[in-house]
Design a protein around this motif. Structure first.
Motif, PDB file in Angstrom:
ATOM      1  N   VAL A 289       0.867  -1.178   0.000  1.00  0.00           N
ATOM      2  CA  VAL A 289       0.000   0.000   0.000  1.00  0.00           C
ATOM      3  C   VAL A 289       0.902   1.226   0.000  1.00  0.00           C
ATOM      4  N   SER A 290       0.467   2.300  -0.634  1.00  0.00           N
ATOM      5  CA  SER A 290       1.272   3.523  -0.618  1.00  0.00           C
ATOM      6  C   SER A 290       0.999   4.310   0.661  1.00  0.00           C
ATOM      7  N   TRP A 291       2.024   5.029   1.139  1.00  0.00           N
ATOM      8  CA  TRP A 291       1.849   5.859   2.333  1.00  0.00           C
ATOM      9  C   TRP A 291       1.930   7.348   2.009  1.00  0.00           C
ATOM     10  N   GLY A 292       2.564   7.696   0.856  1.00  0.00           N
ATOM     11  CA  GLY A 292       2.835   9.092   0.546  1.00  0.00           C
ATOM     12  C   GLY A 292       2.097   9.598  -0.675  1.00  0.00           C
ATOM     13  N   THR A 293       2.740  10.483  -1.430  1.00  0.00           N
ATOM     14  CA  THR A 293       2.105  11.127  -2.577  1.00  0.00           C
ATOM     15  C   THR A 293       2.801  10.792  -3.887  1.00  0.00           C
ATOM     16  N   SER A 294       3.534   9.708  -3.899  1.00  0.00           N
ATOM     17  CA  SER A 294       4.157   9.166  -5.105  1.00  0.00           C
ATOM     18  C   SER A 294       4.060   7.662  -5.009  1.00  0.00           C
ATOM     19  N   PRO A 295       3.856   6.960  -6.126  1.00  0.00           N
ATOM     20  CA  PRO A 295       3.790   5.497  -6.050  1.00  0.00           C
ATOM     21  C   PRO A 295       5.037   4.863  -5.456  1.00  0.00           C
ATOM     22  N   GLN A 296       6.195   5.514  -5.573  1.00  0.00           N
ATOM     23  CA  GLN A 296       7.401   4.942  -4.981  1.00  0.00           C
ATOM     24  C   GLN A 296       7.352   4.959  -3.454  1.00  0.00           C
ATOM     25  N   GLN A 297       6.474   5.786  -2.905  1.00  0.00           N
ATOM     26  CA  GLN A 297       6.316   5.856  -1.450  1.00  0.00           C
ATOM     27  C   GLN A 297       5.291   4.808  -1.017  1.00  0.00           C
ATOM     28  N   SER A 298       5.700   3.559  -1.181  1.00  0.00           N
ATOM     29  CA  SER A 298       4.851   2.420  -0.861  1.00  0.00           C
ATOM     30  C   SER A 298       5.594   1.493   0.082  1.00  0.00           C
ATOM     31  N   LEU A 299       4.827   0.683   0.810  1.00  0.00           N
ATOM     32  CA  LEU A 299       5.417  -0.232   1.777  1.00  0.00           C
ATOM     33  C   LEU A 299       4.518  -1.444   1.972  1.00  0.00           C
ATOM     34  N   ALA A 300       5.049  -2.435   2.654  1.00  0.00           N
ATOM     35  CA  ALA A 300       4.275  -3.627   2.957  1.00  0.00           C
ATOM     36  C   ALA A 300       3.172  -3.286   3.947  1.00  0.00           C
ATOM     37  N   LEU A 301       2.009  -3.885   3.739  1.00  0.00           N
ATOM     38  CA  LEU A 301       0.928  -3.693   4.700  1.00  0.00           C
ATOM     39  C   LEU A 301       1.408  -4.107   6.091  1.00  0.00           C
ATOM     40  N   GLY A 302       1.219  -3.223   7.054  1.00  0.00           N
ATOM     41  CA  GLY A 302       1.672  -3.487   8.412  1.00  0.00           C
ATOM     42  C   GLY A 302       3.014  -2.873   8.739  1.00  0.00           C
ATOM     43  N   ALA A 303       3.777  -2.477   7.716  1.00  0.00           N
ATOM     44  CA  ALA A 303       5.087  -1.866   7.954  1.00  0.00           C
ATOM     45  C   ALA A 303       4.919  -0.398   8.332  1.00  0.00           C
ATOM     46  N   PRO A 304       5.865   0.173   9.063  1.00  0.00           N
ATOM     47  CA  PRO A 304       5.762   1.569   9.475  1.00  0.00           C
ATOM     48  C   PRO A 304       6.192   2.527   8.367  1.00  0.00           C
ATOM     49  N   VAL A 305       5.676   3.735   8.404  1.00  0.00           N
ATOM     50  CA  VAL A 305       6.125   4.794   7.502  1.00  0.00           C
ATOM     51  C   VAL A 305       7.624   5.002   7.745  1.00  0.00           C
TER      52      VAL A 305
END
Length: 470
Positions: A289-305
């Motif tokens: 899932v993405s956390w930021g405002t660019s697709p590269q700002q994505s992480l595993a579900l459950g992982a911290p920002v």
């Protein structure tokens, strides 16, 4: 001499070489939609230039068209009706194929093109849309252009193109059962960043790619523009040949036999060289899932920002801080569990029948959280009809989703419809830029399964592993 798939396609389409690495390429198909197509057609008509090969040009209504039931030419965008009518008039005057609002073949350009067999292996295909790279999933050289380039391609059947570099991403092993092509795309983006394939033709290969079906490959190639790629491409195989066979604009009869014979050579030779070679293990990919405002700002579900220092190779400190402030998240905070206001399933990335089936398997017999506005927009009228024939529309409606007509809809704000300011939305789309789905709307992009599970939970949540049994 050994060649990459891109080099083979380039060579057979060169009309003449130009200075340096540029060439005049023959263009086999020109696709357009009403947001940009009408402009090119009108400009061409004003100049008194006919379309050279109208049988190889296609226009559809998708970007600005309303997707609410009972739609017509009227749109929520103030000038939308003018765009629709200009495209209709221009297409009819030029004699090109038009998939109008009420046409059962209408849909998002990157969804309806393969459905209709307009997209086939081995061709060059251009469209005034950055996600034209989607269509490289069939072994075609397909890329996005501007309206003026569309005008040139329509009038001459050619385009001047600067030869791009090459890049290959090999993906070994197999994806886990709960991991989709969208998760794979976001995983790659999170690793190499939005400039990771800048200006290159990106070829995906490996056992994990061979295991994907045609629609999964389109999802993966769709996101290549978010890597900065010129386009993406995958060598066609039997899965692609079976998908194409019998479709309306695909070769038929003896022409099919000849085409299939030529497509058998569309692959990169074993010892072909790429400018850049990367390798990933599909077994490492998890739901993203993405956390930021660019697709590269994505992480595993459950992982911290992540902290700015942890991603300094991809984001500047300023960009990281701006994304955190806009999305109202902090380093160390998990994105999972954030309350959402909206959920959207659609777009040229994830609106095909297989996407809707997987989401419906999550939603069946359940209902979205009371505070969530949930919307499903099929990628084409054909997808919508097939979904309704399978009863998927009832699953979405019973779960509390709006069920719409085909189009781009709330993938982006240009159509005039949006979510609210500072509302948090989980979306199966391809971009999470600031205000992409409405002024100040906060968008998290993910797979259709994650969107469906989050809509039910009312917060960003992981989807259970489900067999598709509807």
């Amino acid at each position: 001499m050994s060649k990459t798939l891109f080099e083979k396609l380039w060579d057979i389409h060169v009309v003449m070489d130009i200075d340096g690495d540029a060439a005049l390429l023959a263009i086999d198909r020109v696709l357009m939609h009403e947001r940009t197509g009408g402009v090119a057609l009108e400009s061409l008509a004003l100049a008194g230039r006919p379309v050279l090969a109208p049988e190889r040009a296609f226009a559809t209504m998708d970007h600005i068209v309303d997707t609410r039931p009972g739609r017509g030419d009227a749109t929520l965008m103030p000038t939308g009706t003018a765009f629709i009518q200009a495209t209709r008039q221009g297409a009819r005057a030029a004699g090109i194929h038009l998939f109008d609002i009420t046409d059962p073949r209408q849909g998002i350009v990157h969804v309806m093109s393969p459905e209709q067999g307009i997209l086939i292996p081995g061709i060059t295909l251009v469209c005034p849309d950055s996600h034209t790279c989607t269509q490289g999933a069939f072994g075609a050289l397909a890329w996005g252009i501007g309206s003026s380039e569309a005008e040139h391609a329509l009038a001459t059947g050619t385009l001047r193109v600067q030869r791009p570099g090459t890049m290959r991403i090999m993906i070994d092993s197999q994806l886990k059962p709960n991991v989709s092509a969208k998760d794979l795309a976001l995983h790659i983006l999170s690793r190499i960043g939005s400039a990771g394939a800048r200006g290159k033709v990106l070829e995906y290969a490996g056992s994990a790619i061979s295991a994907l079906d045609a629609e999964g490959r389109m999802t993966l190639c769709n996101m290549a523009t978010e890597l900065g790629a010129f386009t993406a491409i995958i060598a066609p195989d039997q899965k692609i040949f079976d998908y194409v066979k019998g479709r309306p604009f695909a070769p038929q009869g003896v022409d099919w036999d000849a085409a299939l014979a030529s497509w058998q050579s569309l692959y990169s030779d074993p010892d072909a060289r790429f400018d850049t070679d990367l390798r990933f293990d599909a077994a490492d990919v998890v739901p993203m899932v993405s956390w930021g405002t660019s697709p590269q700002q994505s992480l595993a579900l459950g992982a911290p920002v992540p902290t700015a220092q942890a991603v300094a190779g991809r984001d500047t400190a300023e960009a990281h801080a701006r994304a955190r402030d806009y999305m109202d998240v902090t380093p160390g905070q998990p994105v999972t569990g954030l309350r959402i206001d909206g959920a959207f399933i659609g777009s040229c990335t994830n609106s095909r029948l297989s996407d809707l089936r997987r989401a419906a398997a999550i939603l069946k017999g359940q209902h979205v959280a009371d505070h969530v506005r949930a919307i499903c927009v099929p990628g084409s009228s054909q997808v919508k009809a097939q979904a309704e024939a399978e009863g998927l529309d009832r699953i979405f409606l019973d779960a509390g989703f709006e069920w719409r007509e085909a189009g781009c809809s709330m993938c982006f704000f240009a159509g005039g419809e949006s979510f609210g300011p500072q509302q948090r939305v989980i979306s199966s789309t391809n971009r999470n830029f600031e205000s992409r789905q409405g002024p100040s709307t906060r968008t998290h992009i993910a797979s259709p399964e994650t969107v469906a599970a989050s809509a039910l939970a009312g917060v960003i949540a992981a989807a259970p592993v489900r067999e598709i049994s509807l």
